[in-house]
Design a protein around this motif. Structure first.
Motif, mmCIF file in Angstrom:
data_model
loop_
_atom_site.group_PDB
_atom_site.id
_atom_site.type_symbol
_atom_site.label_atom_id
_atom_site.label_comp_id
_atom_site.label_asym_id
_atom_site.label_seq_id
_atom_site.Cartn_x
_atom_site.Cartn_y
_atom_site.Cartn_z
ATOM 1 N N UNK A 557 0.803 -1.404 0.098
ATOM 2 C CA UNK A 557 -0.085 0.035 0.010
ATOM 3 C C UNK A 557 0.907 1.279 -0.134
ATOM 4 N N UNK A 558 0.648 2.022 -0.846
ATOM 5 C CA UNK A 558 1.500 3.201 -1.110
ATOM 6 C C UNK A 558 0.530 4.638 -0.850
ATOM 7 N N UNK A 559 0.677 5.237 0.074
ATOM 8 C CA UNK A 559 -0.235 6.658 0.211
ATOM 9 C C UNK A 559 0.971 7.965 0.107
ATOM 10 N N UNK A 560 0.419 8.892 -0.629
ATOM 11 C CA UNK A 560 0.989 10.032 -0.684
ATOM 12 C C UNK A 560 0.195 11.376 -0.171
ATOM 13 N N UNK A 561 0.961 11.782 0.415
ATOM 14 C CA UNK A 561 0.458 13.279 1.356
ATOM 15 C C UNK A 561 0.959 14.429 1.058
ATOM 16 N N UNK A 562 0.053 15.212 0.559
ATOM 17 C CA UNK A 562 0.499 16.743 0.165
ATOM 18 C C UNK A 562 -0.036 17.795 1.251
ATOM 19 N N UNK A 563 -0.239 16.797 2.272
ATOM 20 C CA UNK A 563 -0.932 17.950 3.564
ATOM 21 C C UNK A 563 0.220 18.790 4.005
ATOM 22 N N UNK A 564 -0.175 20.072 4.403
ATOM 23 C CA UNK A 564 0.944 20.838 5.018
ATOM 24 C C UNK A 564 0.320 21.018 6.408
ATOM 25 N N UNK A 565 0.944 20.378 7.411
ATOM 26 C CA UNK A 565 0.710 20.421 8.647
ATOM 27 C C UNK A 565 1.964 20.063 9.389
ATOM 28 N N UNK A 566 1.929 20.546 10.702
ATOM 29 C CA UNK A 566 3.182 20.442 11.734
ATOM 30 C C UNK A 566 3.367 18.964 12.049
ATOM 31 N N UNK A 567 2.221 18.436 12.211
ATOM 32 C CA UNK A 567 2.228 16.916 12.899
ATOM 33 C C UNK A 567 2.269 15.864 11.675
ATOM 34 N N UNK A 568 2.882 16.187 10.624
ATOM 35 C CA UNK A 568 2.845 15.148 9.450
ATOM 36 C C UNK A 568 3.510 14.054 9.848
ATOM 37 N N UNK A 569 4.580 14.321 10.661
ATOM 38 C CA UNK A 569 5.784 13.273 10.911
ATOM 39 C C UNK A 569 4.816 12.192 11.938
ATOM 40 N N UNK A 570 3.859 12.716 12.696
ATOM 41 C CA UNK A 570 3.226 11.880 13.735
ATOM 42 C C UNK A 570 2.104 11.082 12.873
ATOM 43 N N UNK A 571 1.487 11.647 12.063
ATOM 44 C CA UNK A 571 0.371 11.307 11.362
ATOM 45 C C UNK A 571 0.796 10.051 10.202
ATOM 46 N N UNK A 572 1.885 10.496 9.640
ATOM 47 C CA UNK A 572 2.298 9.610 8.499
ATOM 48 C C UNK A 572 2.632 8.013 9.192
#
Length: 654
Positions: A557-572
């Motif tokens: 499964x490959x997901x790509x996120x272009x979300x600009x958020x400070x907590x992206x390192x936690x969410x990913x």
């Protein structure tokens, strides 16, 4: 004929001189008519002399020109029939002249005006060096050297092709016959056989011995047993090449040996390739074996003078039952702490609950020794803000946390730096602090990387451990009274274990639960620990959106996120864990942008080794949890590179 002309010229000159003297004498004696006659004779002789001189000069020039033509013709004929193929090319690389050997040995058509690059693949710049460059063409090897000739605006290069096939074959034969040392270790042999019957132990030992003998019987090498679980082998390079082409099939065959229908036998192999002599090959082999063991075992590492090459590593590291090494490490660490003026503890950049949690737990034990200790962490760029806030709230009488800049300004030569949850100098919290430290200790559980920190006084590395927090929890048990931690420090360590084991689902062994039980005895509250993982509704929505964007490629499964958020390192990473719950998915990868870089968060249930995939992209980690970063690429390119890495790993595994 030419000699006679020179004699006539000399006689004419003498006659001219004689006539001139006679004329002068007649004029003095007033013999007028005789004087005129002699003057006429003198003029005639002078004319003849001048004509003879001109003719002689023309003959000299003609002779020189004829000689020059003869020399040029000889040179051209010599080069044309030169035994080595020779050509002249212009500045555009087109052939403007060639000799007979070139059409006989290299290009049998008319090469005039043909671009050399369409015939041969040659690095022209290298041909101007003293040794030239060697090319292969039509099963022959040629050393190509060139000379440059500039006339005005035009530039011509003459290329000579020297046939060095015999020398190349001799060099290859020499290289193929060079000896190579292999060091072979049976992973956790003593732990595996300590509780089985003697007959079963003898059977396992016999099968291992037979396997290694079969492995060596097709070679002309030798193998010797140096201990119950250690072997040393020596073979020639050409035999090693066959083994590498077969991707060390012995690793797969070893896993077919079953101990009491429970565990399988795995081997670690270190190979010292391309060394100058046997002594250096053994040194290379030891370094390679350390690397193979540091990456969890069940693999072969080939060390050359340019780097490492890895094979295998498909199974997880086998947990060691004995804690003798941990006890020795703890005693050594206690000695270093006692001798140090200050102690600094730091983890990797963007520290998570395991990195910060292990640092906090160790700092609590060191503080109990009445030593000044600080945890180095960027207050803005970290993934453990709830834990940091909780420690600051509970421990009011001591300020544990310090920024990297403050640490760099206060560290002294008498200070000790302890690095937890990483052993790579590329991703530590502060590279400058590491470079200023005189004494360094490493405590890490990640599989060993090539760029590991080499100058550590103590390198406590256990790739089978679930987390750095588990390793610290084991160490502090040997710290005496200082190891009796308050509940807040125990909860920090438990949080780190729960993070890296996904709540005791992944990478858990007996020692993991023993460490967790020890922390529970110290008062760690599992409910409070669980609250450290809580996220906001906004973060949960972002994670759900990220999971929904995933595609499945080769059971990944490959997901790509272009979300600009400070907590992206936690969410990913959380999104990657969620994707593993999809049926038919062996591994999950989330691609996101952070700090101007494309980042990968990779997770697996063990069916696919995400560490190997991430290493192909310059990253690393564990078999079930890894990551990587790429600079200067787009989301599309990052996705395509990931697919290529997955394809390559699947080809290698098949």
């Amino acid at each position: 004929m030419k000699g006679r002309k020179w004699v006539a010229l000399i006689v004419s000159a003498i006659a001219l001189i004689f006539a001139a003297f006679c004329s002068a004498g007649m004029l003095i004696n007033k013999s007028e008519w005789m004087s005129w006659i002699m003057l006429f004779v003198t003029a005639l002789v002078s004319f003849l002399f001048i004509m003879q001189f001109i003719i002689a000069q023309q003959n000299v020039h003609r002779y020189i020109a004829e000689m020059d033509d003869e020399i040029n013709n000889t040179e051209r004929e010599t080069i044309y029939n030169f035994p080595a193929p020779t050509i002249i090319i212009d500045e555009m690389g087109k052939i403007v002249w060639f000799n007979r050997r070139f059409t006989e040995y290299i290009y049998d058509e008319d090469p005039f005006g043909v671009e050399l690059s369409s015939i041969l693949t040659i690095d022209i710049e290298k041909t101007y060096s003293k040794r030239g460059t060697i090319i292969e063409y039509n099963e022959r090897n040629y050393r190509v050297t060139a000379t440059l000739n500039k006339k005005g605006e035009s530039t011509l290069s003459m290329l000579y092709f020297e046939d060095v096939t015999e020398y190349v074959e001799l060099e290859q034969a020499y290289n193929m016959s060079r000896p190579t040392v292999l060091l072979i270790v049976v992973d956790n042999y003593e732990d595996s056989i300590q509780n089985i019957k003697g007959s079963e132990s003898a059977r396992v030992a016999g099968e291992i011995q037979k396997l290694l003998e079969t492995f060596m019987e097709n070679t002309k090498g030798i193998i010797r047993k140096t201990d119950n679980d250690k072997f040393i082998a020596v073979m020639e390079e050409y035999q090693l090449e066959e083994i590498i082409e077969n991707k060390f099939k012995i690793l797969d065959l070893a896993r077919e040996i079953i101990i009491e229908d429970k565990t399988t036998v795995t081997l670690s192999v270190g190979v010292g390739r391309g060394a100058v002599n046997l002594e250096e090959s053994e040194v290379f082999a030891k370094q390679a074996l350390d690397m193979a063991l540091g990456r969890g075992g069940d693999q072969a590492a080939v060390k050359t003078d340019t780097g490492y090459q890895f094979f295998g590593g498909v199974s997880q590291g086998v947990e060691k039952q004995t804690k003798a090494k941990t006890r020795m490490i703890a005693q050594g660490l206690l000695g270093l702490i006692e001798e140090s003026e200050k102690v600094y503890i730091m983890g990797h950049s963007f520290g998570d609950l395991d990195s910060i949690g292990s640092a906090v737990g160790l700092a609590g034990a060191i503080h109990n020794m009445d030593k000044e200790v600080r945890v180095v962490a960027d207050p803005e760029k970290n993934l453990a803000a709830p834990l940091i806030d909780r420690i600051n709230e509970i421990v009011e009488d001591y300020d544990y946390f310090i920024t990297p800049e403050e640490a760099v300004g206060s560290i002294t030569d008498a200070s000790l730096l302890i690095i937890v949850d990483t052993h790579s100098k590329e991703i530590i919290e502060s590279r400058e602090l590491y470079e200023k430290a005189k004494q360094i200790v490493i405590i890490d559980h990640h599989r060993k990387l090539v760029d590991y920190i080499e100058n550590a006084v103590i390198f406590h590395h256990e790739p089978y451990a679930s987390s750095a927090s588990e390793m610290v929890a084991e160490l502090v048990q040997y710290f005496g009274d200082a190891g009796r931690l308050s509940s807040c420090y125990a909860e920090a360590l438990l949080a780190g274990i729960m993070l890296d084991t996904k709540n005791f689902i992944m990478r858990t062994g007996v020692r993991t639960f023993e460490a967790a039980a020890f922390l529970r005895k110290l008062g760690a509250d599992t409910v409070l620990v669980r609250s450290l993982f809580a996220s906001s509704i906004e973060s949960y929505q972002k994670k759900t959106k990220l999971v929904a964007s995933a595609i499945v490629y080769e059971n990944c499964a490959i997901a790509t996120s272009d979300i600009k958020t400070e907590d992206i390192r936690t969410i990913a990473p959380q999104a990657a864990d969620e994707l593993l719950g999809i049926a038919g998915v062996d591994a999950a990868f989330v691609i996101y942008e952070s700090e101007g870089m494309m980042c990968y968060s990779a997770r697996s249930m063990g069916a696919l080794n995400v560490q190997i995939v991430m290493e192909k992209l310059g990253g690393g980690g564990h078999q079930t949890m890894a990551g990587a970063q790429l600079e200067g690429v787009s989301f599309k390119e990052a996705r395509e590179r990931l697919k290529a890495a997955i394809d390559e790993h699947l080809r290698e595994r098949s």
